[in-house]
Scaffold this motif. Structure first.
Motif, short mmCIF file in Angstrom:
data_model
loop_
_atom_site.label_atom_id
_atom_site.label_comp_id
_atom_site.label_asym_id
_atom_site.label_seq_id
_atom_site.Cartn_x
_atom_site.Cartn_y
_atom_site.Cartn_z
N ARG A 66 0.67 -1.23 -0.02
CA ARG A 66 0.16 -0.04 0.08
C ARG A 66 0.94 1.25 0.15
O ARG A 66 0.62 2.31 -0.71
CB ARG A 66 -0.93 -0.03 1.11
CG ARG A 66 -2.07 -1.06 1.05
CD ARG A 66 -3.03 -1.16 2.46
NE ARG A 66 -4.13 -1.83 2.30
CZ ARG A 66 -3.97 -2.92 3.09
NH1 ARG A 66 -2.90 -3.42 3.74
NH2 ARG A 66 -5.04 -3.98 2.85
N ARG A 67 1.79 1.20 1.08
CA ARG A 67 2.82 2.51 1.04
C ARG A 67 3.55 2.47 -0.41
O ARG A 67 3.65 3.59 -0.85
CB ARG A 67 3.64 2.36 2.08
CG ARG A 67 2.99 2.42 3.47
CD ARG A 67 3.96 2.61 4.57
NE ARG A 67 3.26 2.74 5.76
CZ ARG A 67 2.92 3.72 6.24
NH1 ARG A 67 2.79 4.90 5.68
NH2 ARG A 67 2.20 3.56 7.45
N GLU A 68 3.91 1.36 -1.12
CA GLU A 68 4.56 1.44 -2.21
C GLU A 68 3.72 2.17 -3.34
O GLU A 68 4.14 2.75 -4.27
CB GLU A 68 4.82 0.19 -2.67
CG GLU A 68 6.35 0.45 -3.78
CD GLU A 68 7.23 0.88 -3.47
OE1 GLU A 68 7.97 1.60 -4.30
OE2 GLU A 68 7.87 0.95 -2.09
N LYS A 69 2.43 1.62 -3.33
CA LYS A 69 1.55 2.65 -4.28
C LYS A 69 1.40 3.97 -4.17
O LYS A 69 1.31 4.57 -5.11
CB LYS A 69 0.13 1.79 -3.88
CG LYS A 69 -0.07 0.41 -4.52
CD LYS A 69 -1.42 0.09 -4.39
CE LYS A 69 -1.63 -1.57 -5.05
NZ LYS A 69 -2.83 -2.24 -4.42
N VAL A 70 1.55 4.56 -2.98
CA VAL A 70 1.48 5.91 -2.88
C VAL A 70 2.63 6.48 -3.42
O VAL A 70 2.60 7.27 -3.94
CB VAL A 70 1.26 6.22 -1.07
CG1 VAL A 70 1.64 7.68 -0.89
CG2 VAL A 70 0.13 5.67 -0.34
N ARG A 71 3.88 5.93 -3.12
CA ARG A 71 5.10 6.26 -3.60
C ARG A 71 5.05 6.25 -5.18
O ARG A 71 5.52 7.25 -5.93
CB ARG A 71 6.20 5.78 -3.12
CG ARG A 71 6.74 5.87 -1.69
CD ARG A 71 8.29 5.50 -1.37
NE ARG A 71 7.92 4.07 -0.96
CZ ARG A 71 7.65 3.36 0.18
NH1 ARG A 71 7.64 4.23 1.24
NH2 ARG A 71 7.70 2.06 0.18
N GLN A 72 4.40 5.28 -5.76
CA GLN A 72 4.25 5.21 -7.24
C GLN A 72 3.32 6.35 -7.77
O GLN A 72 3.77 6.94 -8.67
CB GLN A 72 3.61 3.80 -7.40
CG GLN A 72 3.48 3.68 -9.04
CD GLN A 72 2.78 2.54 -9.23
OE1 GLN A 72 1.91 1.84 -8.44
NE2 GLN A 72 2.86 1.75 -10.12
N GLN A 73 2.37 6.55 -7.11
CA GLN A 73 1.52 7.75 -7.34
C GLN A 73 2.19 9.17 -7.38
O GLN A 73 1.87 9.94 -7.86
CB GLN A 73 0.18 7.89 -6.70
CG GLN A 73 -0.91 8.58 -7.17
CD GLN A 73 -1.42 8.40 -8.48
OE1 GLN A 73 -1.17 7.09 -9.02
NE2 GLN A 73 -1.83 9.20 -9.29
#
Length: 431
Positions: free
Chosen positions: A321-328
Motif C-alpha cells: 500500500r505504501r509503495e502504491k502511494v510512492r508510485q502515485q
C-alpha cells in the motif's frame, strides 16, 4: 364562351408556372456559408456527439459519488423448503423477508476524494469536448476553403478553355490560309488537352472536398450543396506577433486536471492505510411452519432485528500500500513535467502559427503582383500577335504564364485561409 375558356387557360398556365417555379426553388442547391458550416459541425459532428455523451456520463458518475456517504436501504426475501432429515431440526418451509440499512461512518477520506475525483473528471471531459470541437472546427474550415479553391480552379480552367478554344480557332484559320506553320496549331491543341485534364482533376477535387466537408458537418455523404464564399470576399491581414503565449487551450486544462486527479488518487491510496468503520441495521421477519420462531416454537411467525458495527484495520501487506502511494507521487511529478512541456510546446506553436500566417499574407501580395504582370503580358502578347510582330508560340507561352500565376494566387489564398484557422486554434480563438 371562348373568352371564358381563354381566361381559364391563362389561370391554369399561371398556376402551373408558379408550382414549377416553387418546385425549382425547393430543389435548388443548398448554399452554405462558413458560419453555417461551423454551426452544423458543432451540432451534428459524430466526434463532438461522442464527446458530449462522455461529459453526460461523467456527470452521472458525479451523482453516484455524491451519494456514496449516504445510508443505503436494501430489501430481500428468501423462501425455503427443507426435506428429511433437516425438517426434523428446522422448520420444514417458510419465507424470510429482510430489510437492511448500511451507513459508512469512517472511510479514511475515500468518499471525499471520490467526489472530488468525479468533479475533476467532469472538468477533464469538458476540456476534452472543447478540444474535439476545436479540432473539428479546424477541419471544417480547412475543408470549406478547399471546396472554394476547387470551385475557383474549375472557373479558371473553364476560362482558360474558352481562351484556348478562341486562340486555337484563330491559329487554325491562319494555318488554313497558309500564314503560319502547323506546329503552332499543334502546340495550341496540346495546351487544350492539358487544360481538359486539369479541369477534370479540379472537378474530382471538388467532389472529394465536398464529401469531406459533408462528413464533418454531419450531412453524411450528401454533396448536393454549394458554398457561398469566394476568395474575393474577406481580408488577408497580417497578424502581429502574439505576446500571449499562455493561450486558453483545452489541452492545458486537461493537463491541469490530470495533475489534480493524480493528487486525488494519491489521497485515495493513502486512505487505504487507514481503518474503515461501517454500521449495518437489519430487520428480519419469518413466516412458515410452526417452529420457525425460536423463542416460541408454537408460533409460525417471527419478527426480529440485529445491528452490526464493522471495523477494518490494515495491519500488514508487505508494504504494497505504501509503495502504491510512492508510485502515485512519481506519477504526479511526471504529470507536472508534462504540463510544463505542453505549455512550452504551445508557446512555440503559437509563434509558428503567427509567422506562417504572416508568410502567407506576404505570399498573397507577391502572387498578386505576379498575376498583374502576367495579365498585362498576356494582353500585350495578344496585341503584338494580332499585329504580326510575334508568333503564336509566344502567345501560348503568355497564356501558360498567366494560368500558372492565377493558379498560384488561388493556392496562396487557400493557404492563408487555412493558416488563419490554424492560428486561431493555436491561440484558443477558433470557437
Amino acid at each position: 364562351m371562348l373568352q371564358r375558356k381563354y381566361k381559364t387557360f391563362v389561370k391554369v398556365f399561371v398556376c402551373a408556372f408558379a408550382v414549377l417555379q416553387g418546385t425549382g426553388n425547393l430543389f435548388a442547391q443548398q448554399q452554405l456559408t462558413l458560419a453555417e458550416s461551423r454551426e452544423l459541425a458543432l451540432k451534428n459532428n459524430n466526434r463532438i456527439g461522442k464527446a458530449k455523451e462522455e461529459v453526460t456520463a461523467s456527470k452521472s458518475e458525479k451523482l453516484i459519488a455524491d451519494v456514496a456517504g449516504r445510508p443505503k436501504l436494501d430489501a430481500s426475501a428468501t423462501a425455503f423448503y427443507f426435506g428429511e432429515p433437516l425438517n426434523k431440526m428446522l422448520p420444514e418451509y417458510g419465507l424470510a423477508p429482510m430489510v437492511s440499512v448500511t451507513q459508512p461512518i469512517y472511510t479514511g477520506g475515500k468518499i471525499k476524494f471520490g467526489k472530488q475525483l468525479a468533479e475533476a473528471n467532469i472538468e477533464m471531459n469538458n476540456a476534452g469536448q472543447r478540444l474535439v470541437e476545436d479540432e473539428v472546427l479546424l477541419g471544417t474550415e480547412t475543408a470549406y476553403w478547399l471546396v472554394v479553391q476547387a470551385k475557383e480552379e474549375i472557373k479558371l480552367e473553364q476560362q482558360v478553355k474558352k481562351q484556348l478554344a478562341s486562340h486555337y480557332t484563330f491559329l487554325n484559320n491562319q494555318f488554313q490560309a497558309g500564314l503560319i506553320y502547323k506546329n503552332d496549331v499543334l502546340r495550341a491543341k496540346v495546351l487544350q488537352n492539358e487544360n481538359e485534364a486539369r479541369l477534370q482533376a479540379a472537378e474530382n477535387k471538388l467532389a472529394l472536398a465536398k464529401r469531406r466537408l459533408s462528413q464533418l458537418i454531419g450531412m453524411e455523404a450528401q454533396t448536393d450543396f454549394d458554398v457561398a464564399d469566394t476568395f474575393n470576399t474577406g481580408t488577408f491581414s497580417k497578424p502581429g506577433i502574439s505576446e500571449n503565449t499562455s493561450a486558453v487551450r483545452p489541452e492545458i486544462d486537461m493537463a491541469n486536471n490530470a495533475v489534480k486527479m493524480s493528487e486525488l488518487t494519491k489521497g485515495m491510496l493513502k486512505a487505504d492505510l487507514k481503518p474503515t468503520v461501517g454500521l449495518a441495521l437489519n430487520g428480519l421477519a419469518a413466516f412458515g411452519k410452526q417452529g420457525i420462531n425460536f423463542g416460541d416454537p408454537a408460533k409460525n411467525s417471527m419478527l426480529t432485528y440485529f445491528g452490526m458495527l464493522s471495523v477494518k484495520i490494515p495491519v500488514f501487506d508487505w508494504g504494497s500500500r505504501r509503495e502504491k502511494v510512492r508510485q502515485q507521487e512519481a506519477s504526479i511529478r511526471s504529470s507536472e513535467y508534462g504540463l510544463k512541456e505542453l505549455k512550452s510546446q504551445i508557446s512555440v506553436e503559437i509563434e509558428q502559427a503567427t509567422l506562417n500566417l504572416q508568410l502567407q499574407a506576404n505570399n498573397i501580395d507577391l502572387m498578386q503582383a505576379s498575376l498583374t504582370e502576367a495579365d498585362e503580358n498576356l494582353k500585350l502578347s495578344n496585341d503584338r500577335f494580332k499585329a504580326g510582330t510575334i508568333t503564336g508560340e509566344d502567345v501560348l507561352i503568355a497564356e501558360t504564364l498567366w494560368q500558372k500565376a492565377y493558379s498560384s494566387m488561388l493556392d496562396a489564398k487557400v493557404r492563408y485561409k487555412i493558416a488563419d484557422a490554424i492560428y486561431r486554434k493555436a491561440t484558443g480563438q477558433i470557437k
